[in-house]
Design an enzyme around this catalytic site. Structure first.
Site, PDB file in Angstrom:
ATOM      1  N   ASP A 226      97.156  19.051  33.665  1.00  0.00           N
ATOM      2  CA  ASP A 226      97.263  19.490  32.279  1.00  0.00           C
ATOM      3  C   ASP A 226      98.231  20.672  32.153  1.00  0.00           C
ATOM      4  O   ASP A 226      98.218  21.585  32.974  1.00  0.00           O
ATOM      5  CB  ASP A 226      95.873  19.916  31.797  1.00  0.00           C
ATOM      6  CG  ASP A 226      95.816  20.223  30.320  1.00  0.00           C
ATOM      7  OD1 ASP A 226      96.135  19.331  29.516  1.00  0.00           O
ATOM      8  OD2 ASP A 226      95.453  21.359  29.977  1.00  0.00           O
ATOM      9  N   GLU A 309     101.673  16.536  33.136  1.00  0.00           N
ATOM     10  CA  GLU A 309     101.823  16.611  31.693  1.00  0.00           C
ATOM     11  C   GLU A 309     102.729  17.807  31.432  1.00  0.00           C
ATOM     12  O   GLU A 309     102.291  18.952  31.416  1.00  0.00           O
ATOM     13  CB  GLU A 309     100.480  16.825  30.985  1.00  0.00           C
ATOM     14  CG  GLU A 309     100.647  16.806  29.458  1.00  0.00           C
ATOM     15  CD  GLU A 309      99.711  17.758  28.712  1.00  0.00           C
ATOM     16  OE1 GLU A 309      99.484  17.532  27.520  1.00  0.00           O
ATOM     17  OE2 GLU A 309      99.215  18.733  29.324  1.00  0.00           O
TER      18      GLU A 309
END
Length: 591
Positions: A226, A309
């Protein structure tokens, strides 16, 4: 009806084929499960790990290679689990560690690999480390794990810099010290309850290396990382006057940024860095990922992976994340963000292959995820406008029929391109965004921190429908759902599409079966002479030349004739009676 004219690059090889024995991740199709919204086993309205495990055969039959699970860790759920309080345990709302072990072993028994989410930019404010930091006070080793700073102005009442939060409001919160006086400020690029780690502190790096090893020991096959571009902040934490959004079209790209200040211009000139915000894409992140790659490569089982990401532009900077000693994959958000127009799509495809091939990495295609408006709705909006961060009932509504037509075509293009692909839960059903959700049900901190100016991501996170005439559309044994399901979702339920010729579910199953059988993810890619104007046409060829598949999408007003001798194997929608490809339809055809 006309046939388009080839462009000047129509015979150019875009991408050379991978060898047949390439690692699994170079051509894998990975299915994202958002645990809160996939399957509820106990009727509390929230999806859980036993619910996921029970429905894993559905994914085997769909034809994907792996699953990625959004966070299931212990969390106060202020950001739906992306605020982690304990990285080594499962939140009771989802189950237990034994449930996770059973899920992993069951998936492996079905031939599915398992990726889990890793959230290294920040923790929850309920994490033991952060609670210890508040108790220990300024200058302590405990506070050094996070980004605490003295405030500006008399008495330090102003934040240390002008950084906002991605979710709205200020990016800093001031703490009250143990003696009751106003104290230091801590940075939270996201919600107030998500304090950012200080990755200059070796303790942080050691902790996450240990977390990687913990989950590898439990059998996971990789990690989706993330906010992979956000861990390191520029030294000195300088002010920034441009946008920093991640989740809509006004992201951190140079093209989207506001003109930098005089001071920022001087800094850019001196460093040659370009107008990158000081909280994103700093070069120091790459040392972190080299260490992580070494951790994974040292594991007894091979081929565990990292997927970034990273909302990074240009593509040449994104490619740095997937160099041979760093991550294996990075989501191609440039492709996701490209409007439904042939020229921009061709440009995105060309650039993506070029930059990733330069570092020997596959391109990782994606069209939807838990942070963006579902592409079945996004493509039904005015394509001249920026991508919205959520849609509510009082805003422009997508054309559902047009959106689904384009979404099916876009998926055929994505799955027909060499590389890996990610599929977001429910897109195989053609699920649209929930756009009529009453505001009182919204839980995304973006909505609340902006006082509703940004609608946020709840609309793409609604529990998916399994059975039309069952409680909660088969999501669980009760009518409870943590977010309300739109009335329209019943028609999209799995039981309404399974075995139905022409349904979106059967289209996905057929595409994935052919993609796997023909090893299209390992193929080469070249522009076909039809590519140009309003047509995107790529030839995907096997490494030995034995198979050539034309992947063609018509985005123009006029129907397009296929080459003589081409045999259509798949079409995203009906072809014309004369076999021509109508507007917003894609085909795969053998040459």
């Amino acid at each position: 009806m006309t046939q388009t004219t080839p462009d000047a690059t129509s015979t150019e090889l875009l991408h050379a084929a991978d060898p047949a024995d390439a690692p699994w991740w170079r051509d894998a199709v990975i299915y994202q499960i958002y645990p809160r919204s996939w399957a509820d086993s106990d009727g509390d309205g929230i999806g859980d790990l036993p619910g996921i495990t029970a429905r894993l055969p559905y994914l085997r039959d769909l034809g994907v290679d792996a699953i990625w699970l959004s966070p299931f860790y212990v969390s106060p759920m202020n950001d739906a689990g992306y605020d982690v309080a304990d990285y080594r345990d499962i939140d009771p709302v989802f189950g237990s560690l034994s449930d996770a072990d059973l899920l992993i072993s069951t998936a492996h028994g079905l031939g599915l690999k398992v990726l889990v989410d890793l959230v290294p930019n920040h923790s929850s404010s309920e994490h033991e480390w952060f609670k210890a930091a508040l108790a220990a006070g300024p200058g302590s080793p405990e506070r050094a794990r996070y980004i605490f700073r003295e405030g500006k102005g008399p008495g330090g009442e102003e934040p240390p810099n002008n950084w906002p939060s991605v979710f709205g409001g200020e990016g800093w919160t001031r703490v009250t010290e143990a003696d009751g006086t106003p104290g230091e400020w801590y940075l939270h690029i996201f919600d107030t309850t998500q304090p950012d780690y200080d990755w200059n502190n070796p303790e942080v790096g050691d902790e996450f290396a240990s977390i990687l090893e913990f989950w590898c020991d439990r059998g996971v096959d990789g990690f989706r990382v993330d906010v992979a571009h956000g861990l390191v902040k520029e030294d000195g934490l300088p002010d920034w006057h441009g946008p920093i959004q991640l989740l809509d079209a006004s992201d951190m790209s140079a093209e989207a940024a506001l003109p930098p200040s005089h001071e920022e211009s001087a800094r850019i000139h001196e460093t040659g860095a370009g107008p990158r915000p000081p909280m994103w894409d700093q070069d120091g992140v790459h040392d972190i990922y080299r260490r992580w790659r070494a951790v994974l490569d040292a594991q007894p089982a091979p081929d565990r992976i990292l997927c970034a990401e990273a909302w990074v532009k240009p593509e040449s900077r994104l490619a740095k994340y997937v160099r041979s000693d760093e991550m294996h994959q990075a989501f191609n958000f440039d492709f996701l963000d490209t409007h439904w127009a042939a020229g921009p799509l061709r440009e995105s495809i060309t650039t993506s292959f070029r930059e990733n091939d330069n570092v020997g990495a596959p391109t990782t295609w994606v069209l939807s995820n838990h942070d963006v408006v579902r592409h079945a709705s996004r493509l039904g909006l005015d394509q001249s406008l920026p991508r919205p961060n959520g849609i509510s009932a009082d805003r422009a509504q997508p054309d559902a029929e047009l959106g689904l037509r384009r979404a099916r075509a876009a998926t055929m293009l994505m799955l027909g391109l060499p590389g890996s692909s990610y599929v977001y839960q429910g897109e195989e059903l053609g699920l649209p965004e929930s756009t009529d959700m009453p505001h009182e049900f919204r839980q995304d901190p973006t909505f609340h921190r902006t006082e509703g100016k940004e609608i946020g991501r709840d609309g793409c996170r609604v529990p998916i429908p399994w059975v039309r005439d069952a409680p909660s559309l088969g999501f669980g044994p009760s009518d409870a759902t943590w977010l309300p399901q739109p009335d329209s979702y019943g028609a999209y339920a799995v039981d309404q599409q399974a075995g139905v010729e022409g349904s979106t579910l059967e289209l996905y199953r057929s595409l994935l079966a052919t993609r796997r059988a023909d090893r299209m993810g390992l193929g080469s890619a070249s522009w076909h002479p039809l590519s140009g104007g309003d047509v995107v046409a790529v030839v995907n060829a096997s490494g030995d030349g034995a198979r050539q598949t034309l992947v063609l999408v018509n985005l123009g007003a006029d129907a397009v004739a296929l080459p003589e001798g081409a045999t259509v194997t798949h079409a995203s929608g009906p072809l014309a009676e004369d076999g021509m490809v109508p507007t917003d339809v894609a085909v795969w055809a053998r040459l």
